[in-house]
Design a protein around this motif. Structure first.
Motif, PDB file in Angstrom:
ATOM      1  N   PHE A  58     -87.606-100.936  44.572  1.00  0.00           N
ATOM      2  CA  PHE A  58     -86.200-101.127  44.947  1.00  0.00           C
ATOM      3  C   PHE A  58     -86.045-102.199  46.013  1.00  0.00           C
ATOM      4  O   PHE A  58     -85.043-102.921  46.043  1.00  0.00           O
ATOM      5  N   LEU A  59     -87.042-102.316  46.910  1.00  0.00           N
ATOM      6  CA  LEU A  59     -86.961-103.308  47.975  1.00  0.00           C
ATOM      7  C   LEU A  59     -86.855-104.729  47.420  1.00  0.00           C
ATOM      8  O   LEU A  59     -86.278-105.605  48.060  1.00  0.00           O
ATOM      9  N   ARG A  60     -87.414-104.949  46.216  1.00  0.00           N
ATOM     10  CA  ARG A  60     -87.323-106.292  45.612  1.00  0.00           C
ATOM     11  C   ARG A  60     -85.913-106.597  45.142  1.00  0.00           C
ATOM     12  O   ARG A  60     -85.517-107.753  45.064  1.00  0.00           O
ATOM     13  N   TRP A  61     -85.154-105.544  44.800  1.00  0.00           N
ATOM     14  CA  TRP A  61     -83.800-105.736  44.283  1.00  0.00           C
ATOM     15  C   TRP A  61     -82.717-105.479  45.334  1.00  0.00           C
ATOM     16  O   TRP A  61     -81.528-105.623  45.035  1.00  0.00           O
ATOM     17  N   LYS A  62     -83.124-105.098  46.557  1.00  0.00           N
ATOM     18  CA  LYS A  62     -82.153-104.658  47.557  1.00  0.00           C
ATOM     19  C   LYS A  62     -81.087-105.736  47.843  1.00  0.00           C
ATOM     20  O   LYS A  62     -79.891-105.447  47.892  1.00  0.00           O
ATOM     21  N   LEU A  63     -81.516-106.973  48.006  1.00  0.00           N
ATOM     22  CA  LEU A  63     -80.577-108.043  48.324  1.00  0.00           C
ATOM     23  C   LEU A  63     -79.786-108.518  47.110  1.00  0.00           C
ATOM     24  O   LEU A  63     -78.759-109.181  47.262  1.00  0.00           O
ATOM     25  N   ILE A  64     -80.253-108.175  45.921  1.00  0.00           N
ATOM     26  CA  ILE A  64     -79.592-108.636  44.697  1.00  0.00           C
ATOM     27  C   ILE A  64     -78.555-107.640  44.204  1.00  0.00           C
ATOM     28  O   ILE A  64     -77.597-108.017  43.510  1.00  0.00           O
ATOM     29  N   MET A  65     -78.698-106.381  44.586  1.00  0.00           N
ATOM     30  CA  MET A  65     -77.850-105.347  43.997  1.00  0.00           C
ATOM     31  C   MET A  65     -76.375-105.525  44.328  1.00  0.00           C
ATOM     32  O   MET A  65     -75.511-105.364  43.467  1.00  0.00           O
ATOM     33  N   LEU A  66     -76.060-105.858  45.592  1.00  0.00           N
ATOM     34  CA  LEU A  66     -74.645-106.014  45.953  1.00  0.00           C
ATOM     35  C   LEU A  66     -73.999-107.198  45.214  1.00  0.00           C
ATOM     36  O   LEU A  66     -72.908-107.028  44.649  1.00  0.00           O
ATOM     37  N   PRO A  67     -74.626-108.395  45.182  1.00  0.00           N
ATOM     38  CA  PRO A  67     -74.043-109.475  44.353  1.00  0.00           C
ATOM     39  C   PRO A  67     -73.944-109.096  42.882  1.00  0.00           C
ATOM     40  O   PRO A  67     -72.989-109.473  42.204  1.00  0.00           O
ATOM     41  N   TYR A  68     -74.935-108.324  42.395  1.00  0.00           N
ATOM     42  CA  TYR A  68     -74.886-107.876  41.003  1.00  0.00           C
ATOM     43  C   TYR A  68     -73.679-106.969  40.765  1.00  0.00           C
ATOM     44  O   TYR A  68     -72.974-107.104  39.751  1.00  0.00           O
ATOM     45  N   ILE A  69     -73.410-106.074  41.707  1.00  0.00           N
ATOM     46  CA  ILE A  69     -72.271-105.159  41.564  1.00  0.00           C
ATOM     47  C   ILE A  69     -70.959-105.933  41.605  1.00  0.00           C
ATOM     48  O   ILE A  69     -70.032-105.652  40.838  1.00  0.00           O
ATOM     49  N   VAL A  70     -70.866-106.926  42.501  1.00  0.00           N
ATOM     50  CA  VAL A  70     -69.644-107.728  42.585  1.00  0.00           C
ATOM     51  C   VAL A  70     -69.411-108.489  41.285  1.00  0.00           C
ATOM     52  O   VAL A  70     -68.289-108.509  40.738  1.00  0.00           O
ATOM     53  N   CYS A  71     -70.463-109.118  40.761  1.00  0.00           N
ATOM     54  CA  CYS A  71     -70.331-109.858  39.496  1.00  0.00           C
ATOM     55  C   CYS A  71     -69.969-108.922  38.341  1.00  0.00           C
ATOM     56  O   CYS A  71     -69.142-109.268  37.490  1.00  0.00           O
ATOM     57  N   THR A  72     -70.579-107.735  38.334  1.00  0.00           N
ATOM     58  CA  THR A  72     -70.279-106.772  37.282  1.00  0.00           C
ATOM     59  C   THR A  72     -68.839-106.274  37.381  1.00  0.00           C
ATOM     60  O   THR A  72     -68.179-106.027  36.365  1.00  0.00           O
ATOM     61  N   PHE A  73     -68.322-106.151  38.604  1.00  0.00           N
ATOM     62  CA  PHE A  73     -66.931-105.739  38.789  1.00  0.00           C
ATOM     63  C   PHE A  73     -65.976-106.759  38.164  1.00  0.00           C
ATOM     64  O   PHE A  73     -65.040-106.400  37.445  1.00  0.00           O
ATOM     65  N   PHE A  74     -66.213-108.039  38.437  1.00  0.00           N
ATOM     66  CA  PHE A  74     -65.361-109.068  37.848  1.00  0.00           C
ATOM     67  C   PHE A  74     -65.545-109.133  36.328  1.00  0.00           C
ATOM     68  O   PHE A  74     -64.595-109.421  35.598  1.00  0.00           O
ATOM     69  N   PHE A  75     -66.744-108.842  35.866  1.00  0.00           N
ATOM     70  CA  PHE A  75     -66.975-108.822  34.422  1.00  0.00           C
ATOM     71  C   PHE A  75     -66.187-107.689  33.763  1.00  0.00           C
ATOM     72  O   PHE A  75     -65.561-107.894  32.711  1.00  0.00           O
ATOM     73  N   THR A  76     -66.206-106.500  34.366  1.00  0.00           N
ATOM     74  CA  THR A  76     -65.450-105.386  33.789  1.00  0.00           C
ATOM     75  C   THR A  76     -63.949-105.684  33.808  1.00  0.00           C
ATOM     76  O   THR A  76     -63.213-105.260  32.915  1.00  0.00           O
ATOM     77  N   PHE A  77     -63.500-106.437  34.818  1.00  0.00           N
ATOM     78  CA  PHE A  77     -62.100-106.854  34.846  1.00  0.00           C
ATOM     79  C   PHE A  77     -61.798-107.780  33.673  1.00  0.00           C
ATOM     80  O   PHE A  77     -60.734-107.688  33.051  1.00  0.00           O
TER      81      PHE A  77
END
Length: 366
Positions: A91-110
Motif C-alpha cells: 500500500f505504501l507504493r500506492w499511498k501518494l497515487i490513491m488520492l489523485p486516482y480518486i479525484v480522477c475517478t470522481f470526474f470520470f463517474t461524473f
C-alpha cells in the motif's frame, strides 16, 4: 466533523480491499459494455445517415465509446491498487497515487452521468435531423441520374418497406413533391404537359405514391395512383381504404425506433454510473482507513474511514480559499509582469537606513 465516518478493523479493511478488487474487474466489463453500446449506436446512426440532416448527432456515441475505454483503463488500475492494499507494505507504493486516482475517478463517474443524460436529451437532435433529412431525401427521390443523389430512391424505398411507413408525416407528403423524374414523363401526352403548366414551379404533381408505400396486408391490389379519386377505381373509397397504404409517417416511426435505442442505452449507462459511484465510495473508505492506520502505526489496529474529512460546507470553504489564493497569486504575477524584483527599492530603503546610502558608497567616501 468527518462525513459518514466508519470504523474498520484489519479484517474489515482486508475484506473491503478484496471486494473492491472484484468490483473493479466487474467495472472493466461494464466499460466494455459502454464501449459496445456506443459502437452499436454509431453503426445504427450511420446506417441511415443519408436520411438525416447534417447535424452533429454523433457526439453521444463518441462520448460512450470514450467513456467505455476510459472505464476499462481506470478500473483496471483500481483493481491493481485494491489488490495490493491487502498488504500494508504494498500500500505504501500506492499511498501518494490513491488520492489523485480518486479525484480522477470522481470526474470520470461524473462524465458517465453526463453520458446517461445526453442519451435522454438526444431526442430533440434526432427529431430535427430526421425531419430535415427525410424531407430532403424525398425531394431528391427522383434524381436517380444525379451523382450524389442516385442512392436516395433506394434508401427511401427500403426505409418505407422495412419500417412500414410512408412519407415524412404521412402518405400525402408525396402529393406535394414531384417524385417522378422528367425522363419518365411522356411530354407528347397532353395531360402531362397541362399538369406541368398548371403548377407554378413547373412540377409534375399528382395524388400518387411510390410502390414502397403499399401495404402488403391489403386484400386488393395496391392503389398507388389517383389515390383520392374514387371514380378511377372500382368499389373504392379512399376514406375507408385503411389497408391500402402504410398509415404512419416515417419520421415518427424512425424517431421512435432511435429513441427506444438511446433510452435503453441511457438506462444502462445510468445503472453503470450508480455501480461506478459505489465502487468509488468503497475505494475512498479504503484509502482513508489505511492512511489513518499508518498514522496510528499499528497494522492490526482499528482505524476510521470517511468520505470527507470535514463537513460539506467546510470542505467547500477550504477549496474556495485555495482557489482564491491561487487566483491572487496569479493576479500578482500578472501585475508584476513576472519580475520578482519589482519591489526592491522599498526593501533596500529599509536595509540601508534612513539616509538610503549603501554601505559600499559610505566606505568609498571615507
Amino acid at each position: 466533523m468527518a462525513v459518514l465516518k466508519v470504523t474498520f478493523t484489519k479484517t474489515k479493511r482486508d475484506k473491503l480491499a478484496q471486494a473492491l478488487w472484484i468490483l473493479n474487474w466487474i467495472s472493466v466489463g461494464t466499460g466494455v459494455i459502454l464501449f459496445s453500446l456506443g459502437l452499436f449506436l454509431k453503426v445504427e446512426l450511420n446506417k441511415r445517415w443519408e436520411l438525416m440532416a447534417d447535424t452533429d448527432i454523433q457526439y453521444v456515441p463518441n462520448m460512450l465509446i470514450s467513456v467505455g475505454l476510459i472505464a476499462c483503463a481506470i478500473n483496471f488500475l483500481g483493481g491493481k491498487i485494491c489488490y495490493d492494499c491487502v498488504d500494508t507494505a504494498k500500500f505504501l507504493r500506492w499511498k501518494l497515487i490513491m488520492l489523485p486516482y480518486i479525484v480522477c475517478t470522481f470526474f470520470f463517474t461524473f462524465c458517465v452521468l453526463v453520458g446517461a443524460l445526453m442519451c435522454y436529451t438526444m431526442h430533440w437532435e434526432l427529431d430535427e435531423s430526421l425531419r430535415e433529412g427525410l424531407s430532403k431525401a424525398m425531394k431528391y427521390y427522383k434524381d436517380t441520374d444525379t451523382p450524389g443523389r442516385c442512392f436516395l430512391k433506394r434508401a427511401v424505398d427500403m426505409l418505407q418497406i422495412e419500417f412500414q411507413c410512408c412519407g415524412n408525416k404521412g402518405y400525402k407528403d408525396w402529393f406535394r413533391i414531384q417524385w417522378i423524374s422528367n425522363r419518365y414523363l411522356d411530354m407528347s401526352h397532353r395531360e402531362v404537359v397541362d399538369r406541368l403548366r398548371s403548377n407554378v414551379e413547373g412540377k409534375y404533381l399528382m395524388d400518387g405514391v411510390p410502390f414502397s408505400c403499399c401495404n402488403v396486408n391489403a386484400p386488393r391490389p395496391c392503389i398507388q395512383h389517383q389515390i383520392s379519386n374514387n371514380s378511377a377505381h372500382f368499389n373504392y373509397d379512399h376514406h375507408t381504404e385503411q389497408l391500402n397504404l402504410w398509415p404512419n409517417g416515417c419520421h415518427q416511426v424512425l424517431l421512435d425506433y432511435y429513441c427506444g435505442i438511446v433510452h435503453s442505452i441511457g438506462l444502462t449507462v445510468l445503472i453503470t454510473w450508480l455501480f461506478e459511484l459505489s465502487v468509488l465510495t468503497g475505494v475512498r473508505y479504503l484509502q482513508t482507513s489505511l492512511e489513518n492506520m499508518l498514522r496510528l502505526g499499528d497494522p492490526d489496529c482499528e482505524s476510521d474511514g470517511w468520505l470527507l474529512e470535514n463537513s460539506f460546507i467546510e470542505t467547500a470553504r477550504i477549496n474556495l480559499n485555495i482557489i482564491k489564493t491561487l487566483s491572487k497569486n496569479n493576479h500578482v504575477d500578472t501585475a508584476n509582469n513576472g519580475d520578482p524584483n519589482i519591489n526592491v527599492p522599498s526593501t533596500s530603503k529599509a536595509r540601508y537606513g534612513p539616509d538610503n546610502v549603501p554601505p559600499q558608497q559610505i566606505s568609498a567616501a571615507s
